[in-house]
Scaffold this active site. Structure first.
Site, PDB file in Angstrom:
ATOM      1  N   GLU A  26      41.858  40.448  30.549  1.00  0.00           N
ATOM      2  CA  GLU A  26      40.878  41.605  30.771  1.00  0.00           C
ATOM      3  C   GLU A  26      40.369  42.571  29.657  1.00  0.00           C
ATOM      4  OE1 GLU A  26      43.601  40.523  32.611  1.00  0.00           O
ATOM      5  OE2 GLU A  26      42.672  39.572  34.307  1.00  0.00           O
ATOM      6  N   HIS A  74      46.715  43.289  44.154  1.00  0.00           N
ATOM      7  CA  HIS A  74      45.319  42.866  44.333  1.00  0.00           C
ATOM      8  C   HIS A  74      44.706  43.563  45.304  1.00  0.00           C
ATOM      9  CE1 HIS A  74      46.796  39.167  42.226  1.00  0.00           C
ATOM     10  NE2 HIS A  74      45.417  38.576  42.101  1.00  0.00           N
TER      11      HIS A  74
END
Lengths: 329, 352
Positions: A62, A131
């Site tokens: 990321e 998440h």
């Protein structure tokens, strides 16, 4: 120009597609966004439509997606970087906070970073502690960033287009439980753009102002229906962007209703609601009939098991209780 | 023994010089820039010692690789991402000494950042020098991204990022080289390896002998050069730039920079400026008199630039929120700083 009813993720895709068609500098970077179309299908079909030169599958890092994206923005493109879950933006924090946010400032405007960093956030899909987080306030706290969190398909489309056209880095957060569940009427006018920094009155009412965003907008609307039977009329403000924050619209509402509740799925402690409540307290004190109530998640991570997740995320019933409490003033 | 080693070094310089085909003028240009950087560096160090200035980082020993890299980068086309040790690089790219002193004084008149960054964080849109932060290695990823953008735009621009070996421990270095290798972008990753990251020796930073040993892991072309041999460095960077510019993909070039101790104890072998001077004198390309004259001229220029920078009273140019966002620059930078700083995307795209 026509209007159709489409889902939130379809509206997002439409916004991306239109901007890619309008401006060839717009490129998409992210993990599994090409032939896979993105894990929530946000970019489905775009690689086929625009070719591999516009939609790039990135190595799974990321920080690399964001860092390369920042470089691409410096190099003259208009990158839209997708990070699969907002929780993983934390891996790219230095790139976002120390680089993207500060490039214009530290170079006196010689260099800038027109990047959009998109990520799904929030609870509702049983993602568990890493998440499901609401990370929006972390970014709203950083000078140089803009932070968007739409709740409807129309807003999603209008705001993603505005974000791509913006000259500054935008963190674009999509409440993931709304992607496929929330449908709405969306314009296909190519210049349907919603300026960043403008809240919207989602429901007009006279008794209590609820200031909210994201999935909690719908809990608020549900609560408003419940409370109507009790003769309590809610006004619901969807802030839509956390940075810049539209204090004017909030102020107009609160000076009319004299009662305010800030409501979000992020933790109550240090959520954006704390900032809004404090501002209302400072600037609208003489209008207030009672305390500004903050409603958010308890100070704990988000569990994965659906029943536990339901327990921690505030809902319409919790809001209704808070409204009843505030109505006594 | 010392003399033998010194002779051997001059011989190596001669061999590298022969292979390079530099004209007499180019050779003296390179020496001049290295010397100017050295004298500026020493002047800054002196100001720090006297307590007249804080901050900034010495480029001593790094002059050769920095100057020859600057010569390969095309101002107006290419992108350069320096780190804080790259004083000689930015001088050789054309940053005025006046700006360098404004920067080190933390002046609001400094066109690099107007006192917003600590000294030695360079930025010049005009020179293609991309603003750098104080965070190690983040800019290596930006270089990969800029080079990627150039590739998408079908531009011949190349992008060069500079960093010490310490920065190669960061994940950003790995991510940048991995990405650059995959897409064969036109990027030069220049590692100025001086063997120590602040206080930590290389042996505590990595198991490999050379940073460049990692190049093959990324499918990136690796090159190792002696940072004390300016001609070898010039040949290497020329090859690297040609490769990157012609679609041959990225290069990781590691220049071995001598330690400060070695430079002090054996300057004729390790100090790139001292060594080059000895070579030029011995081969008749430079006379003692010409060297002295050059030093005097430079010293005067440095002195003048410092005094001018000191007298530049520009307090209050910027409000604290200027340039946080695009819509709040309250002043015209060009007007106040007399430097070209506008961001024009069309211009960028039309560079080539």
């Amino acid at each position: 120009m026509t209007e159709r009813t489409i889902s939130m993720v379809e509206a997002l895709r439409e916004g991306l597609r239109e901007e890619m068609g309008r401006d060839e500098r717009v490129v998409l970077l992210g993990d599994d966004i090409g032939s896979a179309g993105g894990i929530f299908t946000a970019t489905m079909g775009l690689r086929e439509e625009f070719g591999g030169g516009r939609v790039w599958d990135m190595p799974l890092a990321e920080n690399g997606v964001v860092g390369v994206g920042i470089g691409a923005a410096i190099g003259g493109l208009r990158p839209v970087a997708e990070v699969q879950f907002a929780d993983f933006l934390l891996s790219a924090m230095s790139q976002i906070v120390n680089e993207a946010a500060k490039l214009r400032y530290r170079s006196l405007g010689q260099w800038s970073c027109p990047i959009v960093i998109r990520a799904p956030y929030g609870a509702g899909l049983a993602g568990g502690p890493d998440h499901s987080q609401s990370v929006e306030t972390l970014f709203a706290h950083i000078p140089g960033l803009k932070v968007v969190a739409p709740s409807t398909p129309a807003d999603t489309k209008g705001l993603i287009k505005a974000s791509i056209r913006d000259e500054d880095p935008v963190i674009f957060l999509e409440q993931k439980s709304l992607y496929h569940q929330r449908y709405g009427v969306v314009s296909d006018d190519e210049d349907y753009v919603i300026p960043l920094g403008r809240a919207i009155v989602r429901r007009e009412g006279k008794d209590v102002s609820v200031i909210t965003y994201g999935a909690m907008v719908f809990e608020s609307l549900f609560a408003a229906e419940m409370l109507q039977r009790e003769q309590i009329d809610l006004e619901i403000i969807d802030i839509r962007t956390l940075q810049p924050l539209d204090i004017d619209t909030i102020g107009e509402s609160v000076s009319k209703t004299n009662k305010a509740i800030v409501f979000h799925e992020d933790t109550r402690f240090s959520g954006i609601g704390a900032e809004i409540a404090a501002t209302i307290g400072e600037e609208l004190f003489e209008f207030l009939d009672g305390p500004v109530i903050r409603l958010g998640a308890p100070f704990a991570p988000i569990p994965a098991k659906p029943s536990l997740e339901k327990e921690i995320i505030p809902n319409a019933a919790a809001l209704a209780n808070a409204v009843r409490r505030l109505s006594r003033y | 023994m010392q003399d033998v080693a010194a002779e051997a070094h001059i011989h190596r310089l001669q061999e590298s010089f022969n292979a390079l085909n530099y004209s007499a003028e180019e050779t003296l240009d390179v020496y001049g820039l290295m010397l100017l950087a050295r004298l500026t560096d020493e002047y800054l160090a002196d100001l720090r010692t006297k307590g007249l200035m804080t901050g900034g980082v010495s480029c001593k020993g790094h002059e050769a690789i920095q100057v020859v890299c600057a010569r390969e980068l095309v101002v107006g086309t290419d992108y350069t991402l320096p780190y804080y040790r790259d004083l000689a690089l930015v001088i050789a790219m054309g940053m005025p000494l006046y700006d360098i002193f404004l920067n080190h004084l933390g002046s609001e008149a400094d066109p690099n950042s107007g006192g917003r960054m600590r000294p030695a964080h360079w930025s010049s849109r005009k020179l293609g020098i991309v603003s750098s932060s104080g965070v190690a290695a983040t800019h290596i990823l930006h270089a990969a991204g800029i080079a990627f953008a150039a590739q998408i735009r079908q531009s011949s621009a190349i992008t060069a990022a500079f960093f010490g070996e310490g920065a190669t421990s960061e994940g950003d270095f790995h991510e940048a080289l991995n990405f650059a290798g995959i897409h064969r972008v036109g990027a030069l990753f220049i590692c100025e390896n001086n063997g120590v990251a602040l206080s930590t020796p290389q042996s505590r930073q990595m198991k490999v002998k050379h940073v460049v040993d990692r190049a093959s892991a990324y499918g990136v072309h690796g090159m190792l050069v002696d940072g004390s041999n300016v001609f070898a460095a010039a040949a290497a960077i020329r090859d690297a730039a040609t490769r990157a510019r012609s679609g041959g993909g990225p290069v990781l070039l590691e220049a071995i920079i001598p330690s400060q101790m070695r430079m002090r104890e054996q300057p004729d072998i390790y100090d790139p400026v001292y060594g080059l001077r000895a070579f030029l004198l011995q081969s008749g390309k430079l006379t003692e008199a010409a060297d002295t004259e050059m030093r005097e001229t430079f010293t005067q220029k440095i002195e003048d630039a410092y005094k001018l920078a000191l007298s530049a009273d520009k307090a209050g140019i910027f409000a604290v929120q200027d340039y946080v966002y695009a819509d709040n620059p309250a002043v015209n930078v060009q007007e106040h700083l007399q430097t070209e700083t506008s961001f024009n995307i069309e211009e960028t795209l039309q560079h080539d």
